[in-house]
Design a protein around this motif. Structure first.
Motif, short mmCIF file in Angstrom:
data_model
loop_
_atom_site.label_atom_id
_atom_site.label_comp_id
_atom_site.label_asym_id
_atom_site.label_seq_id
_atom_site.Cartn_x
_atom_site.Cartn_y
_atom_site.Cartn_z
N GLN A 33 17.24 111.10 20.60
CA GLN A 33 17.11 110.86 22.03
C GLN A 33 16.11 109.75 22.34
O GLN A 33 16.13 109.23 23.43
CB GLN A 33 16.66 112.13 22.73
CG GLN A 33 17.60 113.29 22.59
CD GLN A 33 17.01 114.54 23.21
OE1 GLN A 33 16.12 114.47 24.05
NE2 GLN A 33 17.50 115.69 22.80
N ALA A 34 15.25 109.46 21.44
CA ALA A 34 14.14 108.53 21.72
C ALA A 34 14.61 107.08 21.72
O ALA A 34 15.44 106.67 20.91
CB ALA A 34 13.04 108.72 20.70
N LEU A 35 14.06 106.31 22.67
CA LEU A 35 14.29 104.87 22.74
C LEU A 35 12.95 104.17 22.76
O LEU A 35 12.01 104.63 23.41
CB LEU A 35 15.05 104.50 24.01
CG LEU A 35 16.46 105.03 24.19
CD1 LEU A 35 16.99 104.65 25.57
CD2 LEU A 35 17.38 104.49 23.10
N THR A 36 12.85 103.06 22.07
CA THR A 36 11.63 102.26 22.07
C THR A 36 11.99 100.82 22.39
O THR A 36 12.88 100.24 21.78
CB THR A 36 10.92 102.31 20.70
OG1 THR A 36 10.60 103.66 20.39
CG2 THR A 36 9.64 101.49 20.72
N CYS A 37 11.28 100.27 23.37
CA CYS A 37 11.42 98.86 23.73
C CYS A 37 10.09 98.19 23.42
O CYS A 37 9.09 98.48 24.08
CB CYS A 37 11.77 98.70 25.21
SG CYS A 37 13.38 99.38 25.65
N ASP A 51 20.39 104.89 27.60
CA ASP A 51 21.29 105.82 26.94
C ASP A 51 21.38 107.05 27.83
O ASP A 51 20.51 107.93 27.77
CB ASP A 51 20.77 106.17 25.55
CG ASP A 51 21.74 107.06 24.78
OD1 ASP A 51 22.86 107.32 25.28
OD2 ASP A 51 21.36 107.53 23.69
N GLY A 52 22.39 107.11 28.68
CA GLY A 52 22.52 108.22 29.63
C GLY A 52 21.39 108.18 30.64
O GLY A 52 21.21 107.19 31.34
N THR A 53 20.60 109.26 30.70
CA THR A 53 19.47 109.32 31.64
C THR A 53 18.16 108.91 30.98
O THR A 53 17.10 109.02 31.60
CB THR A 53 19.33 110.74 32.22
OG1 THR A 53 19.12 111.66 31.14
CG2 THR A 53 20.56 111.13 33.01
N THR A 54 18.23 108.44 29.76
CA THR A 54 17.05 107.98 29.04
C THR A 54 17.04 106.46 29.03
O THR A 54 18.07 105.84 28.80
CB THR A 54 17.06 108.51 27.58
OG1 THR A 54 17.05 109.93 27.61
CG2 THR A 54 15.87 108.01 26.79
N GLY A 55 15.88 105.86 29.29
CA GLY A 55 15.82 104.41 29.28
C GLY A 55 14.42 103.90 29.03
O GLY A 55 13.43 104.60 29.26
N CYS A 56 14.35 102.67 28.54
CA CYS A 56 13.06 102.02 28.36
C CYS A 56 13.20 100.54 28.66
O CYS A 56 14.30 99.99 28.64
CB CYS A 56 12.50 102.24 26.95
SG CYS A 56 13.40 101.39 25.63
N GLY A 57 12.06 99.92 28.95
CA GLY A 57 12.04 98.50 29.21
C GLY A 57 10.69 97.92 28.87
O GLY A 57 9.67 98.61 28.94
#
Length: 173
Positions: A33-37, A51-57
């Motif tokens: 589930q984890a995202l890293t920007c 990714d769905g309701t998960t996001g990073c910027g």
């Protein structure tokens, strides 16, 4: 005469406990589930992952570093003029930070958590928000806002801070 840093020292213990809990969450977070920007210093960058309701910027100029992290929430970081910013959203929370020449960490953990940090001047700040809570830190002229059940904000350059844990509420004058 009172020392203006006493409130910061008193707040340090509470911030340390909340930070340790958040660090434990990072260590136990599932990688699916984890995202890293990541936008480290060296070249301008603008990165967004959703990714769905998960996001990073992460947005940065060549002199700054910005890191957005999300594990079931939204993490966003915007840095320029030599700033270093981390924004992390965990378990439905939002952590967003923007700095021009300062160091800033904003972490939102839990449903309806919002940790928002904005530094227009070189400074250092930490903003933490738990479920159903909000924490905000502004530049030297802006007021702080800590509300909800679990939130904290510290601007080390101005000496201003606030913390809310359950019914306990504290803010520097």
């Amino acid at each position: 005469m009172t020392c203006p840093w006493i409130p910061i020292r008193a707040l340090g213990g509470a911030v340390a406990v909340v930070s340790a809990a958040i660090a434990g969450t990072f260590l136990s977070a599932g990688p699916a589930q984890a995202l890293t920007c990541a936008a480290p210093p060296g070249a301008p960058a603008s990165i967004v992952e959703i990714d769905g309701t998960t996001g990073c910027g992460a947005n940065t100029d060549a002199t700054s570093g910005a890191w957005g992290y999300s594990d079931g929430g939204v993490g966003f970081a915007d840095a320029s003029s030599g700033a270093f910013v981390i924004g992390a959203g965990l378990s439905g929370g939002v952590g967003a930070g923007e700095s021009r020449g300062g160091q800033l960490a904003a972490v939102g953990f839990g449903a309806d958590a919002l940790a928002l940090g904005v530094l227009d001047d070189p400074a250092a700040a930490v903003v933490l928000a738990g479920p159903q809570s909000q924490a905000y830190v502004g530049d030297g002229a802006d007021p702080m806002l800590c509300e909800g059940a679990a939130s904290a904000a510290v601007n080390f350059a101005t000496g201003r801070s606030c913390v809310v844990i359950g019914t306990f509420r504290y803010a520097t004058p």
